[in-house]
Structure formats: structure tokens, C-alpha cells
Motif scaffolding. Structure first.
Motif, PDB file in Angstrom:
ATOM      1  N   ARG A 148      -7.473  41.661 -27.951  1.00  0.00           N
ATOM      2  CA  ARG A 148      -6.915  42.000 -29.254  1.00  0.00           C
ATOM      3  C   ARG A 148      -6.088  40.900 -29.917  1.00  0.00           C
ATOM      4  N   HIS A 149      -5.566  39.962 -29.127  1.00  0.00           N
ATOM      5  CA  HIS A 149      -4.603  39.024 -29.703  1.00  0.00           C
ATOM      6  C   HIS A 149      -5.129  37.590 -29.752  1.00  0.00           C
ATOM      7  N   SER A 150      -4.563  36.820 -30.663  1.00  0.00           N
ATOM      8  CA  SER A 150      -4.995  35.433 -30.878  1.00  0.00           C
ATOM      9  C   SER A 150      -4.653  34.563 -29.678  1.00  0.00           C
ATOM     10  N   VAL A 151      -5.319  33.415 -29.589  1.00  0.00           N
ATOM     11  CA  VAL A 151      -5.048  32.474 -28.497  1.00  0.00           C
ATOM     12  C   VAL A 151      -3.601  32.009 -28.551  1.00  0.00           C
ATOM     13  N   GLU A 152      -3.075  31.802 -29.746  1.00  0.00           N
ATOM     14  CA  GLU A 152      -1.687  31.346 -29.877  1.00  0.00           C
ATOM     15  C   GLU A 152      -0.709  32.368 -29.301  1.00  0.00           C
ATOM     16  N   LYS A 153      -0.880  33.627 -29.638  1.00  0.00           N
ATOM     17  CA  LYS A 153       0.018  34.661 -29.119  1.00  0.00           C
ATOM     18  C   LYS A 153      -0.141  34.813 -27.608  1.00  0.00           C
ATOM     19  N   ARG A 154      -1.369  34.719 -27.134  1.00  0.00           N
ATOM     20  CA  ARG A 154      -1.621  34.828 -25.693  1.00  0.00           C
ATOM     21  C   ARG A 154      -1.022  33.654 -24.946  1.00  0.00           C
ATOM     22  N   MET A 155      -1.103  32.458 -25.527  1.00  0.00           N
ATOM     23  CA  MET A 155      -0.520  31.292 -24.870  1.00  0.00           C
ATOM     24  C   MET A 155       0.995  31.430 -24.789  1.00  0.00           C
ATOM     25  N   CYS A 156       1.611  31.920 -25.863  1.00  0.00           N
ATOM     26  CA  CYS A 156       3.061  32.132 -25.831  1.00  0.00           C
ATOM     27  C   CYS A 156       3.436  33.145 -24.755  1.00  0.00           C
TER      28      CYS A 156
END
Length: 237
Positions: A148-156
Motif C-alpha cells: 500500500r505504501h510508497s518506497v519512500e515511506k517504506r524506506m523511512c
């Protein structure tokens, strides 16, 4: 130094540190301190699990690899818990592979000794039982997050979880390994890491990552980080 969550107990394993002194002293002869270098495999997918590990620092990933070689992390373990929960659940193997993602140390216990201890239904049994529930919660939340979430949010989210468990702002991390953990291509990791660095949240140079702005990372992450952290504290706090 960025503020660390209370998940980290410096130089100790949180589960073992919670034990009554008599229980800990009884187990101590069966706990061998070992070094876990980067990419050390603690157990293979669908293979035997001869030992369980109680990390003191560093981070261990539980990963699944598909037939085509696609690899994705489904669980992150630090010194808040234990590597080897399938053993606690009565299984001799697991479809996941446990691999050291940030080098550190751990206390290793023979699976036979662990089984014997669990049969006592003592303090460690209760702690491992609650931690296993926390891991199930983490894996479930990660599954939703990856879809569900973007790579940026997942990386954070991933950086925050690793930061919690390492107990330091600076740690070794290759882009290749991070790409495998997130299930994306390396150029994507390079682009997102560059964006986070430009925003002043992290610095990344020659395989060393430094967390500069903890609150900024939390604000840029998805809600999954907070959900997993709160559940861990509810069960073990």
C-alpha cells in the motif's frame, strides 16, 4: 545524537534482561556470545534451526526469496527479541531465511536447551510467547505496508526500525542490501536515499548511513512504523 526509542537496551537483550536474576543465572551457561558479521546466515529457508539467537546489538532480517530470485524482508529483529520463533511454535524449519543485515553480537542457545526451557513454562516462556505475537503483528503489518505504501515511506519505516534496534545513529548499510530488503531495484534506492539526504534526514556515504533527523524520518514514514512499535511496547513494555 538523534533520540532513540526505549526499544533498545544498550549492550543487552531485552527479553533476557527482563528475566528474574535466578532464571538468567541458570540460563547463562547455555548462552554463547557470538559475532554476527554482515550477511551472516543464521538459518536457511526450509532448513534446520539448530540454534536460537538473542541479539545484543545489530539487526537480523527475516527474508523470503521467490523462485526467480526476488527477495523481500518480512521481519526485522534486534535486541528487543529473539531469532528462532518458529522453534517456539513447534516447527523445525521456516520458509524464511534469517540473515544479519547490520553486524553485531548475539547470545546463542542450542535449540534442544531452548525446548527444555520452554517446557518449564517459566518467565522466559511468557516473554517469548508475547514476543512471538509481536513478530506476527510486525509481519502482518509489513505485508500491508509493502502493498500500500510508497518506497519512500517504506524506506523511512525500515530505517526507523533499524535505528531503534542498532542503538546508534550511524551504521553500515549497502544500497544493494537495502534494495533487497525493500524488494526494489538499486537505482530506486539511490534516488530515494538522495531525496532523504537532500531533506536533511540522513547522510549516506560509502556504505555508512547516519540518521540526522529522527523526527523528520518519523514524519516521512507511513503509520506502519508506529503501529508495530506500539504493539511491541504493549506486549513487552
Amino acid at each position: 545524537m538523534a533520540k532513540l526509542r526505549r526499544i533498545h537496551v544498550s549492550g543487552k537483550n531485552r527479553l533476557l534482561a527482563t528475566l528474574p536474576r535466578d532464571d538468567y543465572n541458570r540460563l547463562l551457561p547455555h548462552l554463547e556470545k557470538v559475532s554476527l558479521p554482515l550477511r551472516e546466515i543464521l538459518y536457511e529457508a526450509n532448513g534446520p534451526i539448530p540454534h536460537v539467537f538473542f541479539p545484543l546489538n545489530g539487526v537480523v532480517s527475516l527474508v523470503i526469496t521467490m523462485e526467480g530470485g526476488f527477495t523481500l524482508e518480512v521481519g526485522t529483529i534486534g535486541n528487543e527479541g529473539m531469532v528462532g520463533t518458529p522453534v517456539f511454535l513447534g516447527s523445525e524449519s521456516s520458509p524464511t531465511k534469517a540473515i544479519s543485515q547490520v553486524a553485531g553480537d548475539a547470545l546463542r542457545m542450542d535449540t534442544k536447551v531452548f525446548h527444555k526451557e520452554m517446557k518449564r513454562r517459566g518467565a522466559l516462556y511468557g516473554l517469548v510467547q508475547r514476543y512471538t505475537q509481536a513478530m506476527i503483528n510486525q509481519i502482518s503489518q509489513s505485508t500491508v505496508c509493502n502493498h500500500r505504501h510508497s518506497v519512500e515511506k517504506r524506506m523511512c519505516r525500515w530505517l526507523l526500525m533499524s535505528h531503534d534496534r542498532v542503538g546508534a545513529d550511524k551504521f553500515s548499510l549497502t544500497q544493494e542490501f537495502l534494495a533487497q530488503m525493500l524488494g526494489v531495484r538499486r537505482p530506486t534506492v539511490t534516488a530515494v536515499a538522495g531525496k532523504l539526504q537532500k531533506a536533511g534526514l540522513i547522510t549516506y556515504h560509502r556504505g555508512m548511513l547516519t540518521v540526522l533527523d529522527r523526527k523528520g524520518l518519523e514524519a516521512a514514514s507511513c503509520e506502519c512504523y508506529q503501529v508495530v512499535s506500539d504493539e511491541l511496547e504493549r506486549l513487552l513494555g
